[in-house]
Design a protein around this motif. Structure first.
Motif, PDB file in Angstrom:
ATOM      1  N   LEU A  23      92.304  33.181  81.769  1.00  0.00           N
ATOM      2  CA  LEU A  23      90.973  32.671  81.478  1.00  0.00           C
ATOM      3  C   LEU A  23      90.740  32.706  79.975  1.00  0.00           C
ATOM      4  CD1 LEU A  23      88.798  34.395  84.249  1.00  0.00           C
ATOM      5  CD2 LEU A  23      89.872  32.130  84.292  1.00  0.00           C
ATOM      6  N   TYR A  24      90.060  31.703  79.461  1.00  0.00           N
ATOM      7  CA  TYR A  24      89.734  31.617  78.042  1.00  0.00           C
ATOM      8  C   TYR A  24      88.230  31.831  77.867  1.00  0.00           C
ATOM      9  CZ  TYR A  24      94.443  29.852  77.581  1.00  0.00           C
ATOM     10  OH  TYR A  24      95.809  29.738  77.619  1.00  0.00           O
ATOM     11  N   LEU A  25      87.895  32.817  77.063  1.00  0.00           N
ATOM     12  CA  LEU A  25      86.505  33.197  76.859  1.00  0.00           C
ATOM     13  C   LEU A  25      86.154  33.063  75.381  1.00  0.00           C
ATOM     14  CD1 LEU A  25      86.493  36.487  78.969  1.00  0.00           C
ATOM     15  CD2 LEU A  25      86.005  34.157  79.767  1.00  0.00           C
ATOM     16  N   SER A  26      84.948  32.602  75.103  1.00  0.00           N
ATOM     17  CA  SER A  26      84.493  32.497  73.718  1.00  0.00           C
ATOM     18  C   SER A  26      83.513  33.619  73.407  1.00  0.00           C
ATOM     19  CB  SER A  26      83.844  31.133  73.455  1.00  0.00           C
ATOM     20  OG  SER A  26      82.694  30.933  74.241  1.00  0.00           O
ATOM     21  N   THR A  27      83.559  34.068  72.156  1.00  0.00           N
ATOM     22  CA  THR A  27      82.619  35.068  71.674  1.00  0.00           C
ATOM     23  C   THR A  27      82.449  34.860  70.173  1.00  0.00           C
ATOM     24  OG1 THR A  27      82.027  37.416  71.728  1.00  0.00           O
ATOM     25  CG2 THR A  27      84.318  36.893  71.254  1.00  0.00           C
ATOM     26  N   LEU A  28      81.814  35.821  69.514  1.00  0.00           N
ATOM     27  CA  LEU A  28      81.526  35.724  68.084  1.00  0.00           C
ATOM     28  C   LEU A  28      81.903  37.029  67.406  1.00  0.00           C
ATOM     29  CD1 LEU A  28      77.680  36.211  67.475  1.00  0.00           C
ATOM     30  CD2 LEU A  28      78.899  37.013  69.516  1.00  0.00           C
ATOM     31  N   GLU A  29      81.868  37.023  66.083  1.00  0.00           N
ATOM     32  CA  GLU A  29      81.995  38.267  65.322  1.00  0.00           C
ATOM     33  C   GLU A  29      80.623  38.946  65.332  1.00  0.00           C
ATOM     34  OE1 GLU A  29      84.450  39.903  63.725  1.00  0.00           O
ATOM     35  OE2 GLU A  29      86.013  38.514  64.375  1.00  0.00           O
ATOM     36  N   TRP A  30      80.513  40.035  66.100  1.00  0.00           N
ATOM     37  CA  TRP A  30      79.222  40.698  66.297  1.00  0.00           C
ATOM     38  C   TRP A  30      79.456  42.205  66.465  1.00  0.00           C
ATOM     39  CZ3 TRP A  30      75.678  41.501  70.936  1.00  0.00           C
ATOM     40  CH2 TRP A  30      74.323  41.485  70.560  1.00  0.00           C
ATOM     41  N   PRO A  31      79.990  42.835  65.411  1.00  0.00           N
ATOM     42  CA  PRO A  31      80.283  44.268  65.535  1.00  0.00           C
ATOM     43  C   PRO A  31      78.991  45.067  65.700  1.00  0.00           C
ATOM     44  CG  PRO A  31      80.448  43.548  63.235  1.00  0.00           C
ATOM     45  CD  PRO A  31      80.265  42.309  64.062  1.00  0.00           C
ATOM     46  N   PRO A  32      79.014  46.127  66.516  1.00  0.00           N
ATOM     47  CA  PRO A  32      80.190  46.768  67.127  1.00  0.00           C
ATOM     48  C   PRO A  32      80.564  46.237  68.510  1.00  0.00           C
ATOM     49  CG  PRO A  32      78.268  48.108  67.533  1.00  0.00           C
ATOM     50  CD  PRO A  32      77.788  46.924  66.726  1.00  0.00           C
ATOM     51  N   TYR A  33      79.935  45.149  68.943  1.00  0.00           N
ATOM     52  CA  TYR A  33      80.186  44.634  70.288  1.00  0.00           C
ATOM     53  C   TYR A  33      81.449  43.786  70.372  1.00  0.00           C
ATOM     54  CZ  TYR A  33      75.395  46.163  70.958  1.00  0.00           C
ATOM     55  OH  TYR A  33      74.262  46.925  71.019  1.00  0.00           O
ATOM     56  N   THR A  34      81.632  42.904  69.396  1.00  0.00           N
ATOM     57  CA  THR A  34      82.793  42.023  69.385  1.00  0.00           C
ATOM     58  C   THR A  34      83.254  41.813  67.959  1.00  0.00           C
ATOM     59  OG1 THR A  34      81.323  40.092  69.323  1.00  0.00           O
ATOM     60  CG2 THR A  34      82.138  40.762  71.488  1.00  0.00           C
ATOM     61  N   SER A  35      84.531  42.003  67.714  1.00  0.00           N
ATOM     62  CA  SER A  35      85.098  41.720  66.398  1.00  0.00           C
ATOM     63  C   SER A  35      86.614  41.825  66.470  1.00  0.00           C
ATOM     64  CB  SER A  35      84.581  42.684  65.329  1.00  0.00           C
ATOM     65  OG  SER A  35      85.216  42.441  64.086  1.00  0.00           O
ATOM     66  N   GLN A  36      87.280  40.892  65.834  1.00  0.00           N
ATOM     67  CA  GLN A  36      88.736  40.946  65.781  1.00  0.00           C
ATOM     68  C   GLN A  36      89.228  42.138  64.978  1.00  0.00           C
ATOM     69  OE1 GLN A  36      90.522  36.716  65.370  1.00  0.00           O
ATOM     70  NE2 GLN A  36      88.436  36.499  64.577  1.00  0.00           N
ATOM     71  N   ALA A  37      88.359  42.711  64.137  1.00  0.00           N
ATOM     72  CA  ALA A  37      88.757  43.830  63.281  1.00  0.00           C
ATOM     73  C   ALA A  37      88.574  45.186  63.951  1.00  0.00           C
ATOM     74  CB  ALA A  37      87.948  43.794  61.978  1.00  0.00           C
ATOM     75  N   LEU A  38      87.985  45.227  65.143  1.00  0.00           N
ATOM     76  CA  LEU A  38      87.689  46.498  65.802  1.00  0.00           C
ATOM     77  C   LEU A  38      88.719  46.822  66.875  1.00  0.00           C
ATOM     78  CD1 LEU A  38      83.811  46.240  66.285  1.00  0.00           C
ATOM     79  CD2 LEU A  38      85.045  47.682  64.652  1.00  0.00           C
ATOM     80  N   PRO A  39      88.940  48.114  67.148  1.00  0.00           N
ATOM     81  CA  PRO A  39      89.813  48.486  68.268  1.00  0.00           C
ATOM     82  C   PRO A  39      89.322  47.866  69.566  1.00  0.00           C
ATOM     83  CG  PRO A  39      89.282  50.397  66.913  1.00  0.00           C
ATOM     84  CD  PRO A  39      88.417  49.282  66.413  1.00  0.00           C
ATOM     85  N   ASP A  40      90.219  47.339  70.348  1.00  0.00           N
ATOM     86  CA  ASP A  40      89.900  46.690  71.626  1.00  0.00           C
ATOM     87  C   ASP A  40      89.054  45.437  71.455  1.00  0.00           C
ATOM     88  OD1 ASP A  40      91.202  48.846  72.944  1.00  0.00           O
ATOM     89  OD2 ASP A  40      89.336  49.988  72.964  1.00  0.00           O
ATOM     90  N   GLY A  41      88.863  44.972  70.212  1.00  0.00           N
ATOM     91  CA  GLY A  41      88.002  43.818  69.995  1.00  0.00           C
ATOM     92  C   GLY A  41      86.531  44.136  70.030  1.00  0.00           C
ATOM     93  N   GLY A  42      86.197  45.452  70.011  1.00  0.00           N
ATOM     94  CA  GLY A  42      84.802  45.867  70.109  1.00  0.00           C
ATOM     95  C   GLY A  42      84.424  46.246  71.524  1.00  0.00           C
ATOM     96  N   TYR A  43      83.265  46.848  71.654  1.00  0.00           N
ATOM     97  CA  TYR A  43      82.816  47.395  72.940  1.00  0.00           C
ATOM     98  C   TYR A  43      82.723  46.327  74.035  1.00  0.00           C
ATOM     99  CZ  TYR A  43      79.190  48.470  76.392  1.00  0.00           C
ATOM    100  OH  TYR A  43      78.477  48.579  77.561  1.00  0.00           O
ATOM    101  N   ALA A  44      82.015  45.222  73.777  1.00  0.00           N
ATOM    102  CA  ALA A  44      81.815  44.217  74.819  1.00  0.00           C
ATOM    103  C   ALA A  44      83.131  43.562  75.212  1.00  0.00           C
ATOM    104  CB  ALA A  44      80.811  43.168  74.360  1.00  0.00           C
ATOM    105  N   THR A  45      83.990  43.308  74.240  1.00  0.00           N
ATOM    106  CA  THR A  45      85.305  42.743  74.543  1.00  0.00           C
ATOM    107  C   THR A  45      86.105  43.688  75.427  1.00  0.00           C
ATOM    108  OG1 THR A  45      85.279  41.633  72.398  1.00  0.00           O
ATOM    109  CG2 THR A  45      87.396  41.749  73.531  1.00  0.00           C
TER     110      THR A  45
END
Length: 250
Positions: A23-45
């Motif tokens: 499945l392909y899901l879209s999201t945004l850079e929204w730390p600490p919930y979603t970010s390519q720079a965070l472990p696991d992609g952030g909490y929501a990811t």
């Protein structure tokens, strides 16, 4: 009994088919919930990935500016989008998943500004006191319902939370609406010398839940949602959801 077994297998077949594809899901850079720079992609990811993994479904998360991420899911070009606040009236072409925890969200101002905001148990005691003030919002976001719907409010739209916060720090808006954890993360990362200049107005206006949304126009939308909800319940029951909440500091 044979008929019941057949009906069960037919109902489960789409979920088995989902498990055989990505499945392909879209999201945004929204730390600490979603970010390519965070472990696991952030909490929501981490939550969304764990929920789908619990039902043996592989996902690929793609990061876009929010308006683009939202457009892709509305057009049915991705299987889903997260994290979204719950408001089916403003998202009539999307289906919402069961909820998972989010952080507080509310109004933020410069500490030096003396604004006449009277707070009760549930936020400002009516939004007329915001009239005449310029309120910074992010284009395409769901905010407090009254902030989105009151035609008398003066809104100023930014492309993302970082730009919105930058406008506040520059005095170009009087207030912004933002998730408090996002505000704190952005201040630490991009404006460390200005952290003391910002006041998170208490109490928050909202304690919103977060959701995966899927496009109604896709034929497999209901099955994707059913799979996610089942996986979310599994990680809630086995304690993984709470561990993710604690690990990511919510």
């Amino acid at each position: 009994m044979k008929l019941l077994a057949l009906l069960y297998l037919l109902a489960m077949a789409p979920l088995h088919a989902l498990a055989e594809q990505r499945l392909y899901l879209s999201t945004l850079e929204w730390p600490p919930y979603t970010s390519q720079a965070l472990p696991d992609g952030g909490y929501a990811t981490a939550v969304v990935s764990a929920a789908f993994a619990a039902v043996d479904i592989d996902v690929e998360v793609r990061y876009y500016p929010w308006a683009r991420a939202l457009s892709l899911v509305r057009q049915g070009k991705v299987d889903g989008l997260f994290p979204e606040y719950y408001d089916p009236e403003q998202r009539p072409n999307l289906l919402f998943s069961e909820a998972f925890p989010g952080g507080p969200a509310g109004l933020v101002k410069l500490r030096e500004r003396d604004l006449p905001l009277r707070y009760g148990d549930h936020g400002p005691t009516g939004f007329p006191e915001l009239h005449g003030l310029k309120i910074g919002l992010v284009r395409g976001y769901l905010n407090h319902p009254l902030l989105d719907s009151d035609p008398s409010l003066q809104r100023d739209f930014a492309r993302d939370d970082q730009q919105n916060l930058s406008k506040l720090l520059a005095g170009r808006v009087d207030l912004i609406f933002i998730d408090h954890l996002v505000a704190q993360s952005l201040l630490r990362e991009h404006f460390p010398q200005r952290q003391a200049d910002i006041e998170l107005i208490q109490p928050p206006l909202l304690q919103p839940t977060l959701h995966l949304v899927v496009p109604k126009r896709r034929v497999d939308a209901a099955y994707t949602l059913k799979a996610f909800n089942r996986g979310l319940q599994i990680i809630r029951d086995n304690g993984e959801l709470q561990r993710l909440v604690e690990r990511h500091g919510l």
